[in-house]
Design an enzyme around this catalytic site. Sequence first.
Site, mmCIF file in Angstrom:
data_model
loop_
_atom_site.group_PDB
_atom_site.id
_atom_site.type_symbol
_atom_site.label_atom_id
_atom_site.label_comp_id
_atom_site.label_asym_id
_atom_site.label_seq_id
_atom_site.Cartn_x
_atom_site.Cartn_y
_atom_site.Cartn_z
ATOM 1 N N LYS A 157 0.842 -1.255 -0.277
ATOM 2 C CA LYS A 157 -0.080 0.084 -0.022
ATOM 3 C C LYS A 157 0.542 1.324 0.116
ATOM 4 O O LYS A 157 2.147 0.734 0.081
ATOM 5 C CB LYS A 157 -1.236 -0.231 1.278
ATOM 6 C CG LYS A 157 -0.392 -0.081 2.582
ATOM 7 C CD LYS A 157 -0.659 -0.083 3.526
ATOM 8 C CE LYS A 157 0.138 -0.108 5.206
ATOM 9 N NZ LYS A 157 -1.380 0.328 6.249
ATOM 10 N N TYR A 216 14.364 31.647 3.472
ATOM 11 C CA TYR A 216 14.052 32.484 3.417
ATOM 12 C C TYR A 216 14.647 31.980 4.555
ATOM 13 O O TYR A 216 14.826 31.953 5.621
ATOM 14 C CB TYR A 216 12.517 31.109 3.166
ATOM 15 C CG TYR A 216 11.975 31.043 1.601
ATOM 16 C CD1 TYR A 216 11.939 32.051 0.334
ATOM 17 C CD2 TYR A 216 12.174 29.591 0.986
ATOM 18 C CE1 TYR A 216 11.880 32.246 -0.344
ATOM 19 C CE2 TYR A 216 11.990 30.450 -0.829
ATOM 20 C CZ TYR A 216 11.749 31.311 -1.640
ATOM 21 O OH TYR A 216 11.576 31.276 -2.478
#
Length: 821
Positions: free
Chosen positions: A492, A716
């Site tokens: 999965k 940033y």
Amino acid sequence: MIEISVKDISKLTGGELIGSGNRKIRQLLIDSRKHITSEGTLFIALAGDRNDGHRFIRDLFRKGIRIFMVDHPPDEIEKFTDATFILVHNTLDSLQQLAGYVRNRYKNPLISITGSNGKTVIKEWLSQMLGVDKKVVRSPRSFNSQVGVPLSLWLLDNEFDYAIIEAGISFPGEMEKLRKIIRPDIGIFSNIGEAHQENFSSIADKVREKLNLFRDSGALIYCYDHMEIRTAILSDPGIAGKSFFTWSENSNADLRIKSVVRKEERTTIEGIYADETIRIRIPFTDDASVENAIQTWCLLLYLGYTPGVIRQRMEKLEPVAMRLEMKKGINRCTIINDSYNSDLGSLQIAVDLLFSQKQHNKRTMILSDILQSGRDEKELYSEVADLVSRRGLDRIIGIGESISRFADLFPMNKEFYHSTGEFLSHLQKDMFSGEAVLLKGARIFEFEKILQSLEQQIHQTQLEINLDALIHNLNFFRSKLHPSTRVMVMVKAFSYGSGSYEIASAMQFQRVDYLAVAFADEGVMLREAGINLPIMVMNPEVKSLDLLIRYDLEPEIYDFNILKRFSEVVRRSGMMNYPVHIKLDTGMNRLGFVAGEKERLLEVLKTHRELFVKSVFSHLAASDDKKHDHFTRHQIDLFTTISDKLIAMYNHHVLRHILNSSGIERFPEAQFDMVRLGIGLYGISDRNRDQVRNISSLKSRISQIKSVKAGDSIGYGRDARVSGETRIAVIPVGYADGLNRKFGNGVGQFIINDKPVPVIGNICMDMCMVNITGVDAKTGDEVEIFGERNRISDLAEKIDTIPYEILAGISQRVKRVYFQE
């Protein structure tokens, strides 16, 4: 090529012959999944801890195999009309006896190599060096085990001037068995290290075991500076009296290394031999390559090659491709890259991988001339044509003067070109679409240029998946199970970020019993990729129930609503006995029927005969945490009680399963009929960290390097300021690739040229920066974000999460590259 009658094999193995003994054997088969041709093939039914070749005899008989070596005859043997069986006491021992017979017939020098590291590289480099003027046969890839060595020896033929055989061991007593069948004329002991040390009491014990290989050899080459090897040799009267050729950087030896100078991707090694200064230059700079090159140099000197000839050949040493790589290609193709060698032995291994790719119906091979085979060319390419035609290859593209001369031997769709350049000049992007493509070429043909044209172009960050490590982990967990316990593998969430059909295909090839996905669309993708294993869908949504039937997917039934809705869909389809899996909630408090619903559940199931209850299962909440063991055992007891009542309703056998990866490790008494293997398969285990191998490595490359002045900020928000002159590297990986922003500002660190480098500044969307002050690095150098040297579990701990989250979060835009030896 060797040919031996079944009657003769029976005699030399002491086996009982059942059937005709007049058939001739030309090839051996030990893996039923790799059946290529039936004529002249002997299937040897080997039995291991988890698999037994005897189980696949009937299937192989249907495919045309008629000759079998077994240690017990199959049931209803009379139904195997016109088959021949050689009944022996132990099939592995008999395989080794057969290999010993072939070795006895080989009259030319045989060189054998053992050691902890470098065996394969030394073997390949010796083949390159000797193959210039001699015919050489060698072990395919890393065929150095109790099974691999006999298969290597089967290739011996007196038309070859030299044979080079690897020998590796994992347990005491194994080398003595190999010594009896290899019997090397010349030995090379490469080095000694920690590999497989867990099975030996000490390094010295392992050295003594490996030295057994050389008891019958005429000469032994080794490094005098390896104290453990030197001590063991000098103290062993069975070895000490042999002829030695030694090399050393610190002591007098046959080859005394004076200097090792690295410059511009090359290394010059100078030494003294026979009182003369000699030197070689190799196109590598790493320590391992230098050591391997010196071992190769010693062997050539021992054989009498002149220093001048050796120097010329060593200049042209080629890198050894230690792995096959699978990559996404243009136009929905899968590219299998094995573009560094083209010998016949490795060709069969690469073809096996090509045909294991079930996601494509069409398969193409691009093959160069096969160099230095020592074979008659027509005979050689006839064998290649037979190999690929029997496997059902759709198209071959041959590149080279030699293979082009024999184009008529290939019956499939074909194109032939005299050079790589000619092929590239004709290459159009639409020539390849929705197919698996194998690149198999000798280094001189520069197939990397073809790879660049066919590979899907994505940015430099990629997730490398080691399929050998994946299979190792599967076998590790299988070793903890009872022989009858089945395995369901969790694929999965894109196989925890590792890839969908690639992982599922590997598991199908390894014959696991079940796959499990989270949602129906994941199962649909696997079916469309050719996966035919049973697949359980753990979270079936109402809107996807029709898909389950259309694609033969088996739902988890976790409440009365989904039971009712799916029953309606099955009835509308007109089907009966559709397999479903009943989920019980024993304390996880997630999906599943709770204990108070058991009586109603049993009554409702009695009314739904269109459903076939394939299994009943539950989910452990804290099987990895010792402090919750009392609760885990309560879950197991509750599951046993409820499931006992459910399975008693049915005449057929209903499978039960509750264990996950950590449950397999810690609660073996609760294996029931099947276990669900998840994160452990992908290399995460707190309990067996040293025995489970890492399978995933997230890597990138340095885009730019710059110097930052004291007081400047980085990234940033200007959260990172440097106090002094700082050298930084920009890496093209960011949070859009799955790199968690919490790793910013020194929390995370990567590896560049074996040095840890901290992240500096905030993680950006597409890139980040690291502090490389004091690290020897340049633009284009590889960066390991996590992998062998920077374990994902350690990274997860730094940001207070679990490895699952990091793996599953790797973006789809990050290229997945799959490789195996």
